[in-house]
Write a protein that holds these residues in place. Structure first.
Motif, PDB file in Angstrom:
ATOM      1  N   ASP A 229      48.608  52.778  43.662  1.00 55.48           N
ATOM      2  CA  ASP A 229      47.649  53.495  44.504  1.00 55.48           C
ATOM      3  C   ASP A 229      46.460  52.573  44.822  1.00 55.48           C
ATOM      4  OD1 ASP A 229      45.621  55.021  45.586  1.00 55.48           O
ATOM      5  OD2 ASP A 229      45.792  56.654  44.125  1.00 55.48           O
ATOM      6  N   PRO A 230      46.492  51.943  46.003  1.00 56.34           N
ATOM      7  CA  PRO A 230      45.447  50.957  46.341  1.00 56.34           C
ATOM      8  C   PRO A 230      44.028  51.523  46.276  1.00 56.34           C
ATOM      9  CG  PRO A 230      47.240  50.893  47.943  1.00 56.34           C
ATOM     10  CD  PRO A 230      47.508  52.064  47.041  1.00 56.34           C
ATOM     11  N   GLU A 231      43.872  52.810  46.620  1.00 55.14           N
ATOM     12  CA  GLU A 231      42.511  53.396  46.552  1.00 55.14           C
ATOM     13  C   GLU A 231      42.036  53.504  45.110  1.00 55.14           C
ATOM     14  OE1 GLU A 231      41.871  57.003  48.743  1.00 55.14           O
ATOM     15  OE2 GLU A 231      42.742  56.070  50.530  1.00 55.14           O
ATOM     16  N   LEU A 232      42.961  53.806  44.219  1.00 55.01           N
ATOM     17  CA  LEU A 232      42.618  53.879  42.792  1.00 55.01           C
ATOM     18  C   LEU A 232      42.258  52.491  42.269  1.00 55.01           C
ATOM     19  CD1 LEU A 232      42.416  55.355  40.062  1.00 55.01           C
ATOM     20  CD2 LEU A 232      44.904  55.085  39.830  1.00 55.01           C
ATOM     21  N   VAL A 233      43.016  51.482  42.687  1.00 56.63           N
ATOM     22  CA  VAL A 233      42.695  50.102  42.268  1.00 56.63           C
ATOM     23  C   VAL A 233      41.276  49.766  42.737  1.00 56.63           C
ATOM     24  CG1 VAL A 233      43.253  47.656  42.568  1.00 56.63           C
ATOM     25  CG2 VAL A 233      45.091  49.326  42.173  1.00 56.63           C
ATOM     26  N   ALA A 234      40.964  50.124  43.980  1.00 58.40           N
ATOM     27  CA  ALA A 234      39.618  49.844  44.514  1.00 58.40           C
ATOM     28  C   ALA A 234      38.558  50.550  43.666  1.00 58.40           C
ATOM     29  CB  ALA A 234      39.522  50.290  45.970  1.00 58.40           C
ATOM     30  N   ARG A 235      38.855  51.758  43.237  1.00 59.07           N
ATOM     31  CA  ARG A 235      37.898  52.493  42.387  1.00 59.07           C
ATOM     32  C   ARG A 235      37.724  51.801  41.027  1.00 59.07           C
ATOM     33  NH1 ARG A 235      38.471  58.583  39.714  1.00 59.07           N
ATOM     34  NH2 ARG A 235      36.510  58.420  38.577  1.00 59.07           N
ATOM     35  N   LEU A 236      38.833  51.380  40.431  1.00 59.41           N
ATOM     36  CA  LEU A 236      38.747  50.702  39.125  1.00 59.41           C
ATOM     37  C   LEU A 236      37.890  49.446  39.229  1.00 59.41           C
ATOM     38  CD1 LEU A 236      42.464  51.007  37.879  1.00 59.41           C
ATOM     39  CD2 LEU A 236      40.520  52.461  37.254  1.00 59.41           C
ATOM     40  N   VAL A 237      38.030  48.746  40.358  1.00 59.77           N
ATOM     41  CA  VAL A 237      37.229  47.531  40.578  1.00 59.77           C
ATOM     42  C   VAL A 237      35.758  47.920  40.766  1.00 59.77           C
ATOM     43  CG1 VAL A 237      36.823  45.573  42.123  1.00 59.77           C
ATOM     44  CG2 VAL A 237      39.181  46.287  41.586  1.00 59.77           C
ATOM     45  N   ILE A 268      44.624  41.632  38.193  1.00 53.84           N
ATOM     46  CA  ILE A 268      43.581  40.611  38.002  1.00 53.84           C
ATOM     47  C   ILE A 268      43.104  40.100  39.365  1.00 53.84           C
ATOM     48  CG2 ILE A 268      43.174  38.241  37.224  1.00 53.84           C
ATOM     49  CD1 ILE A 268      45.061  38.866  34.819  1.00 53.84           C
ATOM     50  N   ASP A 269      44.055  39.780  40.234  1.00 48.95           N
ATOM     51  CA  ASP A 269      43.700  39.253  41.558  1.00 48.95           C
ATOM     52  C   ASP A 269      42.849  40.246  42.346  1.00 48.95           C
ATOM     53  OD1 ASP A 269      45.055  36.945  40.988  1.00 48.95           O
ATOM     54  OD2 ASP A 269      46.795  37.387  42.236  1.00 48.95           O
ATOM     55  N   ALA A 270      43.113  41.550  42.127  1.00 48.14           N
ATOM     56  CA  ALA A 270      42.342  42.579  42.847  1.00 48.14           C
ATOM     57  C   ALA A 270      40.923  42.697  42.287  1.00 48.14           C
ATOM     58  CB  ALA A 270      43.058  43.920  42.752  1.00 48.14           C
ATOM     59  N   GLY A 271      40.695  42.144  41.085  1.00 52.61           N
ATOM     60  CA  GLY A 271      39.352  42.214  40.496  1.00 52.61           C
ATOM     61  C   GLY A 271      39.188  43.292  39.445  1.00 52.61           C
ATOM     62  N   VAL A 272      40.315  43.868  38.992  1.00 52.33           N
ATOM     63  CA  VAL A 272      40.243  44.882  37.926  1.00 52.33           C
ATOM     64  C   VAL A 272      39.884  44.183  36.613  1.00 52.33           C
ATOM     65  CG1 VAL A 272      41.541  46.621  36.625  1.00 52.33           C
ATOM     66  CG2 VAL A 272      41.919  46.369  39.093  1.00 52.33           C
ATOM     67  N   LEU A 273      39.092  44.866  35.791  1.00 52.63           N
ATOM     68  CA  LEU A 273      38.680  44.316  34.491  1.00 52.63           C
ATOM     69  C   LEU A 273      39.839  44.475  33.494  1.00 52.63           C
ATOM     70  CD1 LEU A 273      36.446  43.049  32.788  1.00 52.63           C
ATOM     71  CD2 LEU A 273      35.452  45.302  32.514  1.00 52.63           C
ATOM     72  N   VAL A 274      40.751  43.521  33.546  1.00 44.51           N
ATOM     73  CA  VAL A 274      41.960  43.558  32.718  1.00 44.51           C
ATOM     74  C   VAL A 274      41.694  42.893  31.376  1.00 44.51           C
ATOM     75  CG1 VAL A 274      44.288  42.549  32.503  1.00 44.51           C
ATOM     76  CG2 VAL A 274      43.571  43.587  34.675  1.00 44.51           C
ATOM     77  N   THR A 275      42.205  43.529  30.299  1.00 43.51           N
ATOM     78  CA  THR A 275      42.212  42.877  28.987  1.00 43.51           C
ATOM     79  C   THR A 275      43.657  42.829  28.498  1.00 43.51           C
ATOM     80  OG1 THR A 275      41.943  44.916  27.704  1.00 43.51           O
ATOM     81  CG2 THR A 275      39.921  43.830  28.484  1.00 43.51           C
ATOM     82  N   ILE A 276      43.946  41.869  27.622  1.00 40.09           N
ATOM     83  CA  ILE A 276      45.322  41.656  27.136  1.00 40.09           C
ATOM     84  C   ILE A 276      45.389  42.070  25.663  1.00 40.09           C
ATOM     85  CG2 ILE A 276      47.108  39.907  26.712  1.00 40.09           C
ATOM     86  CD1 ILE A 276      46.599  40.357  29.690  1.00 40.09           C
ATOM     87  N   ASN A 277      46.396  42.878  25.337  1.00 35.26           N
ATOM     88  CA  ASN A 277      46.495  43.490  24.008  1.00 35.26           C
ATOM     89  C   ASN A 277      47.954  43.611  23.582  1.00 35.26           C
ATOM     90  OD1 ASN A 277      43.508  44.682  23.960  1.00 35.26           O
ATOM     91  ND2 ASN A 277      44.390  45.033  25.976  1.00 35.26           N
ATOM     92  N   SER A 278      48.153  44.062  22.306  1.00 39.47           N
ATOM     93  CA  SER A 278      49.540  44.045  21.809  1.00 39.47           C
ATOM     94  C   SER A 278      50.172  45.416  21.603  1.00 39.47           C
ATOM     95  CB  SER A 278      49.611  43.238  20.514  1.00 39.47           C
ATOM     96  OG  SER A 278      48.981  43.929  19.455  1.00 39.47           O
ATOM     97  N   ASP A 279      49.382  46.517  21.563  1.00 42.07           N
ATOM     98  CA  ASP A 279      49.918  47.882  21.474  1.00 42.07           C
ATOM     99  C   ASP A 279      50.557  48.153  20.105  1.00 42.07           C
ATOM    100  OD1 ASP A 279      50.330  50.438  22.441  1.00 42.07           O
ATOM    101  OD2 ASP A 279      51.930  49.925  23.835  1.00 42.07           O
ATOM    102  N   ASP A 280      51.841  47.830  19.978  1.00 44.17           N
ATOM    103  CA  ASP A 280      52.571  48.050  18.718  1.00 44.17           C
ATOM    104  C   ASP A 280      53.308  46.758  18.377  1.00 44.17           C
ATOM    105  OD1 ASP A 280      52.245  51.100  18.425  1.00 44.17           O
ATOM    106  OD2 ASP A 280      52.976  50.856  20.478  1.00 44.17           O
TER     107      ASP A 280
END
Ligand code: ADE
Ligand code: ZN
Length: 367
Positions: A229-237, A268-280
């Motif tokens: 959802d591109p609009e949602l991505v824009a909101r997250l950014v 990441i390219d869109a500018g979302v604040l991405v973090t990298i994690n391991s979950d389980d």
């Protein structure tokens, strides 16, 4: 992958923000605790259990995950589990960890909440008195149980209000929308808990928006299907909502077929604040550094990109602002030291083209 990049990742100071303590239960520990607590296991050996780690989807994984938790019974068990994770975290240069636990997965088996929280808490205190990492503890509600159960669980957490900083939402996402827990989260936030929620892992992008709007989530765990959802991505950014992405988890649970098809680099390219994690990590083939390596390899990230991701992990954490600034500075110093050493080591300045674009909000953290 070059050894130099793998070593860079190993030494990179980082935070882990999406880690289920029950998901760090390694097969060896399952057997040790089963013996200690005289619990029968339907597997004949560590190898047989590990061989079962071939999941069709999230539910398939959760069935095994909940089955394995049956060996966790005493305060000592929870202490040992958390202590083992924290030792691994130190070895991976995780300087700060925000750790989930699933109270209902244990209390519904008759384990007292006190044993869970005191056991994990003792291990967190030991880490804070020695070499770290610093930690925060987050209690997750199981979304496939009913809302009344979550509300009762919230009330039962109150004696540990000082120990537990936030609440989260996990387990089977399909058919369990965020709205189901709107009241629980509203009460939790009134009580002073911070809030996160798993959303957009197997559930639709709309669940990501609902987790923000209906639960007041400050971060979204996974959130990868927001890419639909591109609009949602824009909101997250725009709102700089952090996503705690767990790349290896998404491949092992078949959310995406392989790493090149994973949306992490597009986010990441869109500018979302991405973090990298391991979950389980005991179930999904690697701890946090393995996740950084997988993303680096698939998308040819530079050391500068990797440092930007590590800075983002601190920026998105619940550390106090001064602590955040200190940790982010440590990442910057680490990168600068490497840049100075490059010439001597004969490593080219940039392994590839920086993926994290100059004009994104990541820029504030860029070298
Ligand atoms: N519980 C543990 N790991 C989980 C995941 N990846 N998604 C939902 N619930 C979980
Ligand atoms: Zn998770």
């Amino acid at each position: 992958m070059s050894n130099a990049i793998a070593e860079f990742i190993d030494g990179l100071p980082k935070a882990e923000l999406h880690l289920h303590i029950e998901g760090t239960l390694e097969p060896e520990m399952v057997f040790t605790l089963a013996e200690r607590n005289r619990v029968n296991l339907p597997y004949s050996s560590v190898e047989a259990l590990r061989a079962a780690y071939d999941f069709e989807n999230l539910q398939d994984f959760l069935n095994l995950y909940y089955q394995a938790t049956r060996v966790l019974l005493t305060e000592r068990d929870f202490h040992d589990l958390a202590s083992a994770y924290l030792a691994r975290a130190r070895a991976q240069n995780i300087r700060h960890a925000e750790i989930f636990f699933d109270p209902q997965a244990h209390t519904r088996r008759g384990v007292p909440l006190a044993a869970i929280v005191e056991g994990i808490g003792a291990a967190l205190d030991e880490a804070s008195r020695s070499n770290g990492p610093t930690t925060r503890l987050i209690a997750c509600f199981l979304r496939d149980l009913d809302a009344a159960d979550a509300m009762r669980t919230l009330d039962s957490l109150l004696p540990w209000r000082a120990r537990i900083v936030g609440v989260g939402l996990d387990s089977a996402e399909a058919n369990n929308p965020p709205a189901k827990f709107a009241e629980t989260f509203s009460r939790a936030r009134r009580l002073g808990f911070r809030a996160v929620a798993h959303a957009g892992e197997e559930g639709p992008a709309a669940f990501v928006a609902d987790a923000l709007d209906k639960l007041g989530a400050e971060r979204i765990d996974h959130g990868v299907r927001a890419i639909e959802d591109p609009e949602l991505v824009a909101r997250l950014v725009r709102e700089q909502v952090p996503l705690t992405v767990c790349p290896l988890s998404n491949i092992r649970l078949r959310v995406y077929s392989d790493m090149p098809h994973h949306p992490v680099s597009r986010l990441i390219d869109a500018g979302v604040l991405v973090t990298i994690n391991s979950d389980d990590p005991a179930y999904f083939g690697g701890y946090v550094n393995a996740n950084y390596r997988a993303v680096q390899e698939a998308f040819d990230l530079t050391t500068s990109d990797l440092a930007a991701l590590a800075k983002a992990s601190f920026a998105a954490s619940w550390l106090e602002p001064a602590e955040k600034a200190t940790k982010i500075e440590e990442v910057q110093l680490y990168l600068q030291r490497l840049n100075k050493a490059r010439a001597a080591l004969d490593i080219p300045k940039h392994h590839g083209v920086n993926r994290i674009p100059i004009m994104t909000p990541f820029n504030v953290f860029h070298d």
